[in-house]
Design a protein around this motif. Structure first.
Motif, mmCIF file in Angstrom:
data_model
loop_
_atom_site.group_PDB
_atom_site.id
_atom_site.type_symbol
_atom_site.label_atom_id
_atom_site.label_comp_id
_atom_site.label_asym_id
_atom_site.label_seq_id
_atom_site.Cartn_x
_atom_site.Cartn_y
_atom_site.Cartn_z
ATOM 1 N N SER A 289 19.829 80.698 51.680
ATOM 2 C CA SER A 289 19.885 79.810 52.849
ATOM 3 C C SER A 289 20.817 80.446 53.869
ATOM 4 N N ASN A 290 20.310 80.672 55.048
ATOM 5 C CA ASN A 290 21.098 81.348 56.090
ATOM 6 C C ASN A 290 21.712 80.317 57.029
ATOM 7 N N THR A 291 23.042 80.351 57.165
ATOM 8 C CA THR A 291 23.714 79.395 58.059
ATOM 9 C C THR A 291 23.321 79.616 59.525
ATOM 10 N N ASN A 292 22.903 80.826 59.852
ATOM 11 C CA ASN A 292 22.652 81.192 61.253
ATOM 12 C C ASN A 292 23.868 80.943 62.135
ATOM 13 N N LYS A 293 25.035 81.001 61.509
ATOM 14 C CA LYS A 293 26.257 80.850 62.296
ATOM 15 C C LYS A 293 26.613 82.215 62.872
ATOM 16 N N LYS A 294 26.957 82.249 64.132
ATOM 17 C CA LYS A 294 27.381 83.520 64.734
ATOM 18 C C LYS A 294 28.712 83.884 64.114
ATOM 19 N N ARG A 295 28.765 85.078 63.533
ATOM 20 C CA ARG A 295 30.017 85.461 62.888
ATOM 21 C C ARG A 295 30.865 86.259 63.857
ATOM 22 N N GLY A 296 32.157 85.914 63.902
ATOM 23 C CA GLY A 296 33.011 86.601 64.856
ATOM 24 C C GLY A 296 34.020 87.510 64.187
ATOM 25 N N LEU A 297 34.987 86.884 63.522
ATOM 26 C CA LEU A 297 36.151 87.636 63.062
ATOM 27 C C LEU A 297 35.993 88.202 61.658
ATOM 28 N N THR A 298 34.753 88.311 61.198
ATOM 29 C CA THR A 298 34.534 88.682 59.800
ATOM 30 C C THR A 298 35.319 89.932 59.400
ATOM 31 N N ASP A 299 35.226 90.982 60.212
ATOM 32 C CA ASP A 299 35.854 92.234 59.799
ATOM 33 C C ASP A 299 37.365 92.120 59.693
ATOM 34 N N SER A 300 37.975 91.447 60.675
ATOM 35 C CA SER A 300 39.435 91.378 60.618
ATOM 36 C C SER A 300 39.892 90.465 59.481
ATOM 37 N N LYS A 301 39.156 89.377 59.243
ATOM 38 C CA LYS A 301 39.508 88.483 58.130
ATOM 39 C C LYS A 301 39.288 89.204 56.789
ATOM 40 N N ASP B 80 10.452 72.926 47.605
ATOM 41 C CA ASP B 80 10.128 72.266 48.877
ATOM 42 C C ASP B 80 11.152 71.191 49.228
ATOM 43 N N SER B 81 11.508 70.365 48.222
ATOM 44 C CA SER B 81 12.466 69.297 48.537
ATOM 45 C C SER B 81 13.839 69.894 48.828
ATOM 46 N N PHE B 82 14.151 71.020 48.191
ATOM 47 C CA PHE B 82 15.409 71.713 48.493
ATOM 48 C C PHE B 82 15.453 72.092 49.981
ATOM 49 N N ILE B 83 14.395 72.747 50.414
ATOM 50 C CA ILE B 83 14.382 73.248 51.794
ATOM 51 C C ILE B 83 14.442 72.075 52.786
ATOM 52 N N PHE C 171 15.497 79.551 55.381
ATOM 53 C CA PHE C 171 15.432 79.647 53.917
ATOM 54 C C PHE C 171 14.483 80.771 53.502
ATOM 55 N N TYR C 172 14.866 81.496 52.492
ATOM 56 C CA TYR C 172 14.010 82.557 51.955
ATOM 57 C C TYR C 172 13.941 82.384 50.456
ATOM 58 N N ILE C 173 12.742 82.355 49.904
ATOM 59 C CA ILE C 173 12.629 82.414 48.447
ATOM 60 C C ILE C 173 12.728 83.893 48.102
#
Ligand code: GLA
Length: 388
Positions: free
Chosen positions: A210-222, A354-357, A374-376
């Motif tokens: 399941s992909n949050t599709n959140k734009k990631r910003g500080l990942t590398d520094s964190k 299906d109900s999960f998605i 979502f990706y199976i």
């Protein structure tokens, strides 16, 4: 995959007929358990996916390397004699990094044209960067018969990412993308690089990403900050016990020595590493004995530890994991990869997919305003040439 469309993409990008091409693939990966352990000398348990990056490549007669992508700009041309990092080259810095590292190690790749196209989401924690690195390494290796060994490919690509791109990642992603095997996960001991394939016998269960599709910003520094915190904990522990890595400690020994760690943040990071390592070994045992319920429970505990002790989760990942825990037919769910966004991985009964998605998707939308994808997940093989 329809190689004709890759060939057409090559022809469009470089304005030629696309004759005499060779085709390659490198997968993304999902880590099932054992998170943030590779740089702590622990066990990780990733598998390669059948989502990844395809490419068409052809040798040139000079030292130019032309790089084009069907998903990303820009198109870049470099001379292998003058390769340096350039922010404006974007994605192309990854293949450049690998060529640079190959040359640094004394290999002699010549010029080539490379067109890539990916069917995996970028910047979603499924290691598209490792995939493009391993792909470039496989292309150079095969086109110029360089004879880079398969484990050396992974190590070389990790060094390329550390040194050239400047991301201080561990070995897990490159190893999984290079060494993956369909229907298997890889149990990798990151302190020795000994590994074994473990058949992913999930019966009626499926892996759903399941992909949050959140734009990631500080990942590398964190990410780098977590590494430093672990190093601090290790440094303090080494004053009272003889260890090379945090994951050399058993849980019992950790409890005995943990007071030596000067600050509580570093102590929590170390606690995660030690207990996650034990969980990973237990999870592989559970999988091998067909105890999927136990495997799922350990995944859930892993998420809680990454959230509470390691501090790499975020609201979006927590909402996805918690919503999954509430769906009937789900054995386990956790964030996967570096964190701060990206994806979760869940073990879900096939009749509940299906109900999960539907349920997780709706809860996620209501709670965060974002739409999850979502990706199976299907497993796949590691990077290599596609022989037609
Ligand atoms: C990223 C890094 C890996 C690993 C994971 C966390 O994917 O590239 O080396 O540290 O995060 O497990």
């Amino acid at each position: 995959m329809d190689l004709q469309s890759i060939k057409d993409g090559f022809a469009r990008a470089f304005g030629d007929t696309g004759e005499g091409l060779r085709f390659f693939y490198a997968p993304g990966r999902v880590n099932l358990i054992g998170e943030h352990l590779d740089y702590n000398g622990g066990y990780v348990f990733p598998c390669a996916l059948n989502l990844g990056i395809y490419s068409a490549a052809r040798k040139r007669g000079d030292s130019l390397i032309r790089l084009a992508s069907g998903n990303m700009e820009p198109k870049v041309t470099v001379d292998s004699a003058h390769i340096f990092y350039d922010t404006k080259d974007g994605w192309a810095n990854y293949p450049k990094a690998v060529i640079h590292e190959l040359l640094r190690m004394g290999y002699t790749p010549g010029g080539f044209d490379l067109y890539v196209w990916g069917d995996m989401p970028n910047n979603a924690g499924l290691s598209s960067s490792a995939a493009i690195e391993l792909l470039t390494c496989a292309v150079s290796d095969r086109l110029f018969d360089l004879g880079v060994g398969s484990i050396e490919r992974a190590k070389l690509c990790q060094r390329a990412e550390n040194g050239f791109v400047g991301v201080n990642c561990g070995i897990m992603d490159q190893f999984a993308s290079g060494m993956g095997k369909k229907d298997n996960a890889i149990l990798l001991d990151c302190s020795t690089l000994e590994y074994q394939y473990v058949p992913l016998k999930l019966g009626d269960y499926r892996l759903i990403i399941s992909n949050t599709n959140k734009k990631r910003g500080l990942t590398d520094s964190k990410y780098n900050e977590r590494r430093e915190e672990c190093e601090r904990a290790l440094h303090d522990l080494q004053k009272v016990c003889d260890i090379k890595n945090l994951c050399d400690l058993s849980a019992d020994d950790f409890e005995k020595y943990k007071n030596a760690i000067g600050d509580s943040v570093a102590c929590n990071r170390a606690a995660h590493a030690v207990y996650e390592n034990a969980r990973t070994k237990a999870a592989v045992k559970a999988l091998n004995t067909g105890n999927l319920r136990e495997f799922g429970k350990l995944m859930n505990l892993s998420h809680v530890s990454l959230r509470d002790l390691y501090g790499v989760s975020c609201t979006e990942l927590d909402v996805l994991a918690e919503a999954a825990w509430n769906v009937e037919g789900v054995l386990g769910s956790r964030m996967t990869g570096a964190g701060f966004g990206g994806c979760t991985v869940s073990v879900v009964h096939k009749d509940a997919a299906d109900s999960f998605i539907k349920n997780v998707g709706e809860t996620y939308k209501t709670r965060t305003g974002l739409t999850a994808d979502f990706y199976i997940a299907e497993t796949g093989d590691g990077a290599g040439e596609i022989i037609k």
